[in-house]
Scaffold this active site. Structure first.
Site, short mmCIF file in Angstrom:
data_model
loop_
_atom_site.label_atom_id
_atom_site.label_comp_id
_atom_site.label_asym_id
_atom_site.label_seq_id
_atom_site.Cartn_x
_atom_site.Cartn_y
_atom_site.Cartn_z
N TYR A 33 -7.12 0.37 -6.75
CA TYR A 33 -6.48 -1.28 -6.58
C TYR A 33 -5.72 -1.03 -5.11
CZ TYR A 33 -2.23 -0.30 -9.25
OH TYR A 33 -1.23 0.32 -9.88
N GLU A 34 -5.56 -2.20 -4.41
CA GLU A 34 -4.78 -2.31 -3.40
C GLU A 34 -5.68 -1.80 -2.36
OE1 GLU A 34 -2.34 -4.30 -1.83
OE2 GLU A 34 -1.66 -4.89 -3.99
N GLY A 35 -7.02 -1.84 -2.39
CA GLY A 35 -8.12 -1.16 -1.44
C GLY A 35 -8.37 0.35 -1.82
N ARG A 69 0.72 -1.30 -0.06
CA ARG A 69 -0.02 0.03 0.14
C ARG A 69 0.94 1.19 0.01
NH1 ARG A 69 -5.22 -2.27 3.72
NH2 ARG A 69 -6.01 -3.30 2.04
#
Length: 597
Positions: A441-443, A297
């Site tokens: 992406y990645e949350g 992140r």
């Protein structure tokens, strides 16, 4: 588009003059053995050469050509396989990897600079080594020694790649409802079956093997996220002697056709009873995954910074060369029919905003990376615990804030070009398209904001936040009067954030909607305040150099101080409107029924 040049001078300033990272390394024995200032500078110099000379030239052609899929095989754009081999041969895939298995062993604060360079040069390209590095992190922390010895050396070497297979068609953020199954076998392996989507680097032609880390559920797994396990599933089976065996029972069903990052293969992956090996213990998959998440992140946040930096480099070159109209105060380039557009106030506003956000972001991402290094390598339990809690607090800010500002910065860069910014040949519109995915992406950034407020602030009772606030207060209390133009507004900003945090903690006790209603604006207030701290630290370093004498005439330090003043005068005040939104509460969000939207 301007040729990419790694911002090595600014990176060295942040690492050596603002944070004096060599002092941190000296306090961490595991790092003191592998890195010092001279080594770090040499590594960054070489990374700058390979990213600018080998990777950056493929950025536009890779976007134009994109990846192609044919009967399960994915071909990357022309030049990508050769560039990847060059990149891997330099050890860059394993720059932060465990030296026991062939990695370079550099701290995260160094690999973060390398990540910025490769992603500025070519975001699509940078995703392939990033996913491999993330998979290696999880393996090194949680896999058995047998699996590590069998897979990590070739992954660090870039001979094999890695992917993370999490998302399913019906399960994105809510991983607890995944359906992929893993059936135990008599020999200790598992048969993994299911479909995963949005898998970056799930299939490609850059390496001879791809090692997939797949989230799945065992037959007797408890419901929800507590029932998730993580499995290593190779594309090709690996024989006892390390050679490649038969193709595993998995395939790439298709690739996505995307708005940006077109040279990065985003795959639908089908696992049809593929042989896999469990990582860590059953039902411990999320723990293994989150070991990687804090690093990944931050890495995605750095992608936002990286695209903003590339956009700025092109915008500043264009603004110095493009002539259009005269300056409001009269002709500047009297030998020309018009002045370069950098004389115009609004162009300067955009350029300075880009510069302030990029340089603030570089300092902040480096600061978070230092906390990761401390959490990983410190031998003092209390020091390690504080760093772990700061990482938990700051990771969602790094991911969301850097990417939100990355998009703002790339849009400013496009705007500086005017109509040419909308035309593909100039490259600015590609950066806008590429950067956009980083917020998703990645949350998604909304999920990051919920994580910050719900889990890290409210969930810790404000304890995690207290570490950061107390550090800033200690800095402002100890600063001398030469810094007052920066520390006074920083004091006001942290007081505002502290009051807002206390109010939110209190409101959340009686109304759960308050957390979600405030989360995005709260994260932005937090981010702008954190950047103010970074800019005050950078101003202190620049003033210190100026006090030595001749450095006062150095354009670099003068530029740094001027940009710091711009940040405090024109950007930090954004916190006031955002704070008003937080204080307004959740009531107005629920005035409409679903049918009234």
């Amino acid at each position: 588009m301007a040729d990419y040049k790694a911002p090595l001078r600014d990176m060295r300033f942040v690492l050596n003059e603002v944070f004096e990272v060599s002092k941190l390394w000296a306090e961490l024995p595991a790092l003191a053995e592998v890195v010092d200032e001279e080594t770090a500078n040499a590594i960054l110099e070489e990374a700058g050469k390979v990213t600018a000379g080998v990777v950056a030239p493929l950025n536009r052609s890779g976007d134009e050509e994109g990846c192609s899929w044919d009967n399960g095989a994915v071909k990357t754009p022309a030049g990508f396989p050769q560039a990847y081999q060059t990149y891997a041969a330099g050890g860059w895939v394993g720059v932060g990897g465990d030296p026991s298995f062939g990695g370079m062993g550099m701290p995260k604060v160094i690999s973060a600079q390398v990540e910025e360079m490769v992603n500025s040069a070519n975001l699509s390209f940078g995703l392939y080594p990033m996913l491999t590095a993330g998979a290696c992190l999880s393996l090194n922390a949680h896999a058995s020694e047998e699996l590590k010895e069998k897979y990590l050396p070739n992954m660090y070497a870039g001979t094999w790649a890695g992917s993370m297979c999490l998302t399913e068609p019906h399960a994105g953020t809510d991983l607890g409802i995944i359906r992929t199954k893993a059936e135990p076998q008599a020999d200790g392996s598992y048969k993994v079956s299911g479909t995963k989507i949005f898998i970056t680097g799930g299939e490609h032609d850059l390496t001879e093997n791809i090692i997939h880390l797949v989230l799945a559920k065992l037959p007797d797994a408890p419901a929800g996220p507590k029932g998730i396990s993580l499995f290593l599933v190779p594309k090709f089976m690996v024989n006892a002697d390390g050679s490649l065996g038969e193709h595993n029972a998995l395939s790439c069903g298709s690739i996505e056709h995307k708005m940006g990052i077109k040279a990065s293969s985003t795959c639908v992956m089908n696992f049809d009873g593929a042989t896999g090996y469990i990582i860590d213990a059953p039902n411990r998959g999320l723990a293994a995954m989150f070991t990687m998440m804090n690093y990944e992140r931050l890495g995605v946040g750095i992608q936002g910074l990286a695209t903003g930096e590339r956009s700025y480099q092109s915008a500043i070159e264009y603004a110095r060369e493009r002539i259009q109209s005269r300056a409001p105060t009269g002709p500047v380039a009297k030998d020309k029919v018009a002045d370069p557009i950098i004389v115009h106030p609004d162009v300067r506003r955009m350029l300075l905003t880009m510069k302030a956000l990029n340089e603030g972001g570089r300092a902040f991402s480096s600061y978070v990376a230092m906390q990761l290094d401390t959490a990983k390598f410190s031998e003092e339990p209390a020091t390690r615990k504080r760093a772990e809690e700061l990482v938990a607090l700051l990771t969602p800010v790094a991911k969301a804030f850097l990417t939100d500002l990355g998009l703002e910065t790339t849009i400013h860069g496009q705007q500086v070009f005017g109509g040419h910014g909308f035309v593909r040949e100039w490259g600015q519109e590609q950066l806008v398209r590429d950067c956009r995915i980083t917020q998703i992406y990645e949350g998604t950034n909304g999920i990051q904001a919920l994580d910050l407020v719900g889990r890290k602030v409210v969930g810790s009772g404000g304890a995690f936040y207290k570490h950061f606030a107390e550090e800033i207060k200690a800095f402002t209390d100890s600063a001398d009067s030469s810094l007052s133009e920066f520390t006074d507004p920083l004091k006001a900003a942290i007081a505002n954030l502290e009051q807002m945090t206390a109010d939110l903690l209190e409101r959340a006790k009686s109304n759960p909607n308050e957390i979600g209603a405030a989360s995005v604006e709260y994260l932005h207030v937090f981010g702008y305040t954190a950047y103010a701290y970074m800019w005050a630290l950078m101003a202190r370093a620049a003033i210190g150099k100026a006090a030595l004498g001749k450095e006062a005439q150095d354009d670099f330090y003068a530029s740094k101080l001027g940009t710091a003043r711009f940040y405090f005068a024109r950007i930090l005040p954004r916190i006031h409107s955002l704070s008003a939104s937080v204080k307004a509460g959740s009531e107005s969000l629920y005035l409409l029924d679903a049918a009234q939207f």
